[in-house]
Design a protein around this motif. Structure first.
Motif, PDB file in Angstrom:
ATOM      1  N   HIS A 190       0.833  -1.213   0.000  1.00 18.84           N
ATOM      2  CA  HIS A 190       0.000   0.000   0.000  1.00 18.84           C
ATOM      3  C   HIS A 190       0.862   1.255   0.000  1.00 18.84           C
ATOM      4  O   HIS A 190       0.713   2.153  -0.806  1.00 18.84           O
ATOM      5  CB  HIS A 190      -0.923  -0.051   1.219  1.00 18.84           C
ATOM      6  N   ASP A 211      -5.068  -0.687   5.836  1.00 22.40           N
ATOM      7  CA  ASP A 211      -5.246  -0.528   4.391  1.00 22.40           C
ATOM      8  C   ASP A 211      -4.779  -1.737   3.584  1.00 22.40           C
ATOM      9  O   ASP A 211      -4.646  -1.658   2.362  1.00 22.40           O
ATOM     10  CB  ASP A 211      -4.568   0.760   3.910  1.00 22.40           C
ATOM     11  N   PRO A 214      -9.078  -2.709   3.571  1.00 22.00           N
ATOM     12  CA  PRO A 214      -9.801  -1.556   4.135  1.00 22.00           C
ATOM     13  C   PRO A 214     -11.275  -1.853   4.440  1.00 22.00           C
ATOM     14  O   PRO A 214     -11.818  -1.338   5.399  1.00 22.00           O
ATOM     15  CB  PRO A 214      -9.648  -0.476   3.062  1.00 22.00           C
TER      16      PRO A 214
END
Ligand SMILES: [Zn+2]
Length: 282
Positions: A190, A211, A214
């Protein structure tokens, strides 16, 4: 929910919206819009959901949401909604003053995870939690100080530079254990050196999966965000973590799912899918 010596409490810090296409990368809209209906601007609703870990001595906050330093233009772009939930409101409802927070663990320095770390006071930006030590991975801090042209918009220095200037930001260099119950899992798809938190005892494991996953919609392997700097690395990281989550019955805690707080994962003939969903931590 209790894990080891820690009591875990959900801290909702509001809602916002991001472009649905960016949230789902290469996945066609006619697939993702079934579970995540977009508004007229093609934005989908996302929560900022943080976690509080308490034992007799410490009150540890995991991430701090969007914060309150936004002007009207930015509020409109991200449709920031903190009418019912913000870090102040939610901690207030738990009768916790900002002074009582002892530690703030930041998974990474993107604005939707660290905005609430600082606040505006007498035209100065100061730490929101005056007695807390803040923690982030050194590599993520270095990247945040000098991001690429592509991800520059995700890092806003007033969210973390004042912490560094005040001497309250501790940079962790790959250390993988924070306490008996708290391990870091460091991932790089990410952004660089995002730290997920694995909170576990002999019975239960909760993964603050941030994330990497998410929302519940992001569990299948190809559902990778367009925001990710290294999407194929994200796929490999998912392939490593999901079998463990299935085998050891982990609960994934979602920082951004607009409704679901946590869920288990199942492995089916069609691949990994969300299992049992929960609206609260239990
Ligand atoms: Zn992020």
């Amino acid at each position: 929910m209790q894990i080891g010596k820690y009591k875990l409490t959900v801290v909702n810090t509001g809602f916002f919206r991001l472009d649905g296409g960016a949230m789902f990368g290469i996945i066609p809209k006619n697939l993702w819009q079934k579970t995540n209906p977009p508004d007229k601007q093609n934005r989908i609703k996302l929560a900022t959901r943080n976690l509080l870990l308490e034992n007799g001595k410490r009150k540890i906050l995991i991430d701090t949401g969007m914060g309150t330093k936004w002007n009207d233009k930015a509020k409109a772009i991200y449709d920031i909604d903190q009418a019912k939930h913000s870090i102040e409101i939610s901690l207030g409802e738990l009768n916790i003053r900002p002074e009582a927070i002892t530690d703030v663990i930041l998974t990474h320095l993107h604005f939707d995870h660290t905005g609430g770390s600082t606040k505006s006071e007498n035209e100065k930006i100061v730490p929101t939690f005056p007695n807390a030590k803040y923690y982030v991975q050194k590599k993520n801090y270095k990247w945040a100080m000098n991001p690429s042209e592509r991800d520059r918009g995700s890092y806003i220095k007033e969210n973390f530079l004042p912490l560094s200037n005040e001497g309250v930001l501790k940079l962790i260099d790959g250390k993988e254990k924070f306490d008996d119950e708290i391990d870091f899992i460091i991932i790089n798809g990410h952004t660089f050196a995002q730290q997920l938190l694995k909170i576990s005892d002999s019975k239960n494991t909760v993964l603050y999966c941030c994330d990497l996953f998410p929302t519940t919609s992001h569990i299948p392997l190809p559902y990778v965000m367009g925001y990710d700097l290294q999407p194929l690395v994200t796929v490999e990281e998912k392939k490593k973590i999901l079998p463990l989550a299935v085998d050891e019955n982990w609960k994934l805690f979602f920082a951004h799912d607009p409704e679901i707080v946590c869920a288990t994962v199942v492995n089916t003939e069609k691949g990994f899918k969300v299992g049992e969903k929960f609206n609260e931590l239990r």
